[in-house]
Scaffold this active site. Sequence first.
Site, short mmCIF file in Angstrom:
data_model
loop_
_atom_site.label_atom_id
_atom_site.label_comp_id
_atom_site.label_asym_id
_atom_site.label_seq_id
_atom_site.Cartn_x
_atom_site.Cartn_y
_atom_site.Cartn_z
N GLU A 62 0.82 -1.22 0.00
CA GLU A 62 0.00 0.00 0.00
C GLU A 62 0.85 1.27 0.00
O GLU A 62 0.51 2.25 -0.66
CB GLU A 62 -0.96 0.00 1.19
CG GLU A 62 -2.17 -0.92 1.03
CD GLU A 62 -1.85 -2.39 1.26
OE1 GLU A 62 -0.74 -2.69 1.74
OE2 GLU A 62 -2.71 -3.24 0.96
N HIS A 131 -11.54 -5.17 7.94
CA HIS A 131 -12.35 -5.02 6.73
C HIS A 131 -13.61 -4.19 6.97
O HIS A 131 -14.50 -4.17 6.13
CB HIS A 131 -12.77 -6.40 6.19
CG HIS A 131 -11.65 -7.18 5.59
ND1 HIS A 131 -10.62 -7.69 6.33
CD2 HIS A 131 -11.39 -7.55 4.30
CE1 HIS A 131 -9.78 -8.36 5.55
NE2 HIS A 131 -10.22 -8.27 4.30
#
Lengths: 326, 392
Positions: A62, A131
């Site tokens: 990321e 999540h």
Amino acid sequence: MAAEKMALAKAINESLRRALDSDPKVLIMGEDVGKLGGVFRVTDGLQKDFGESRVIDTPLAESGIVGTAIGLALRGYRPVVEIQFDGFVFPAYDQIVTQLAKMHARSLGKVKLPVVVRIPYGGGIGAVEHHSESPEALFAHVAGLKIVSPSNPSDAYWMMQQAIQSDDPVIFFEPKRRYWDKAEVNTEAIPGPLHKARVVREGTDLTLAAYGPMVKLCQEVADAAAEEGRNLEVLDLRSVSPLDFDSIQASVEKTRRLVVVHEAPVFFGSGAEIAARITERCFYHLEAPVLRVGGYHAPYPPARLEEEYLPGLDRVLDAVDRALAY
Amino acid sequence: MTVESTAAPKPRRSAGTKSTAGKRTTARKSPGTDPELVQLLTPEGKRVKNAEFDKYVAGITPEELRGLYRDMVLTRRFDAEATSLQRQGELGLWASLLGQEAAQIGSGRATREDDYVFPTYREHGVAWCRGVDPTNLLGMFRGVNNGGWDPNSNNFQLYTIVIGSQTLHATGYAMGIAKDGADSAVIAYFGDGASSQGDVAESFTFSAVYNAPVVFFCQNNQWAISEPTEKQTRVPLYQRAQGFGFPGVRVDGNDVLACLAVTKWALERARSGEGPTLVEAYTYRMGAHTTSDDPSKYRADEEREAWEAKDPILRLRRYLEASNHADEGFFTELETESEALGKRVREAVRAMPDPDHFAIFENVYADGHALVDEERAQFAAYQASFADVEGA
């Protein structure tokens, strides 16, 4: 054909397609965004139509995704990067906070960083750890970033267009639990300003302010409250940074009561900022303290407990009752 | 492309990973005697042949050699002036490049005008090569801005203080060059300490995967503040590249000719579509990490003395003199020019105005932001309240 009914995820897909089509400098980058079309299929079909040099599958890193997007922006590109899930943005947090947010100021305005960071966020889909989080306040605290979150397909379509056209970095929080909600999108409409809040439902007794996934809940709360004879106003803030305090103030001066609803933890959350500033601006108009409904100061819980953690109809109605009891 | 298939010279050998556990010894391996090292000029100023890299400096003229010398001398003079200015309270901090002149001038002079440089915060010599006025580098250290030059004027990015971050920006920029079909290249500077950062590893991954035209130029100056290279790695740093699928080479970082040659080679690889290269310039930071630290607390004087014998400037001077490429007049003239530079820098720093108060709110956003506007207005009202008092 200007108006079409489509799901929120599809609206973003159509918006990205339009951006890719109209500006050769726009790039899509992220993990699994190419052949798979993203884990939520938001980028479905884009690589097929625009090629691997425009829709780029990246290594699973990321910080690398955001860091290279910064470099591409310095070269004149307009990257739209996808962070697969909210909790995975933290490896990129350093690049976003120390570089993406600050480079324009560091260069005394010589450098512009038109980077959009898309983050599917929030809970309610029964996912595993990392999540389901709502980290928007962590980004809103950082000057140099703009933070928006659409609540419906039409906003998703138009706010994405505006985010890509912005010369500032925009963190685009997508309410993943609303990805499959369908509504009319007019692709030829002239949108309002990106950071302007919208009155979703007019009311007189109390203002419910929310953004992203909580707007729909607040509409349901207003419906339920209406059955009890209460006339609630619902405000879709649309943008977390900047926050449209003028619109909130206008609403509160009318209703005199405010409840802010978000999924993120209440402590140091965006509701705290709204409560503080609205208290400053509207002290003599308020009939009750500004109340907040949101997550607890606890890690986002396992899926079987998330309904307890997330603001639901009853918890918001309870806050409405408390505000009206003053 | 793999390391095996590269046309890259293999002037290196597979180095062992000798344990350095326990007390640090003061005598480190001498760069001049290290067979892993590309060297074209010995510390004594003798030109040595190198079958692979000689061709990159084969056509160099005496004038160009004098130019490299001048660059190093003036950069050192500028650096010394900045250190003094910090000691005199004119700068809040200074990160000295003393000892690293050859690595920076050699690599900097290897770049082409349309190449793009991503520095860390110590690349004053590279900035010099790119034509950035040295006084511009001092604004951030004096505290009048966080940068101070337009990165696009000289293709020299602003200094990056978080270590390693810029290697990803460099990689992204290089990816953009490749997309544009341009034939320029990017060079990213970082240090041995930064090599431990995830961003550096990620930039290696991205650049290899996308075959980006970027040269990673690691100045291994042996110390990351107080931590020796042994605390960063168990293998020589240039060998890291192999695991990512591109060549790595170690060059004598105190040899300006070797740094020029190796960097030219790496940039040409990048331009011709052969992807990234890692260059490890093996050098030594003669001073402190910044003016805030005290090297006497963590390293022995003998170590510095050993490296002083390999001084990059002295080395080239010996070569220039022995080969009659420079006469006494050149050195005298340069001395005068040096002093003039020092004076100019000193005066420029003292003349730097404090920024306007409202600069706090400038350039936070390109498109503006309601909160910044609101706070600017509050600040203005607060400032104006003093004017009222004074006027009363």
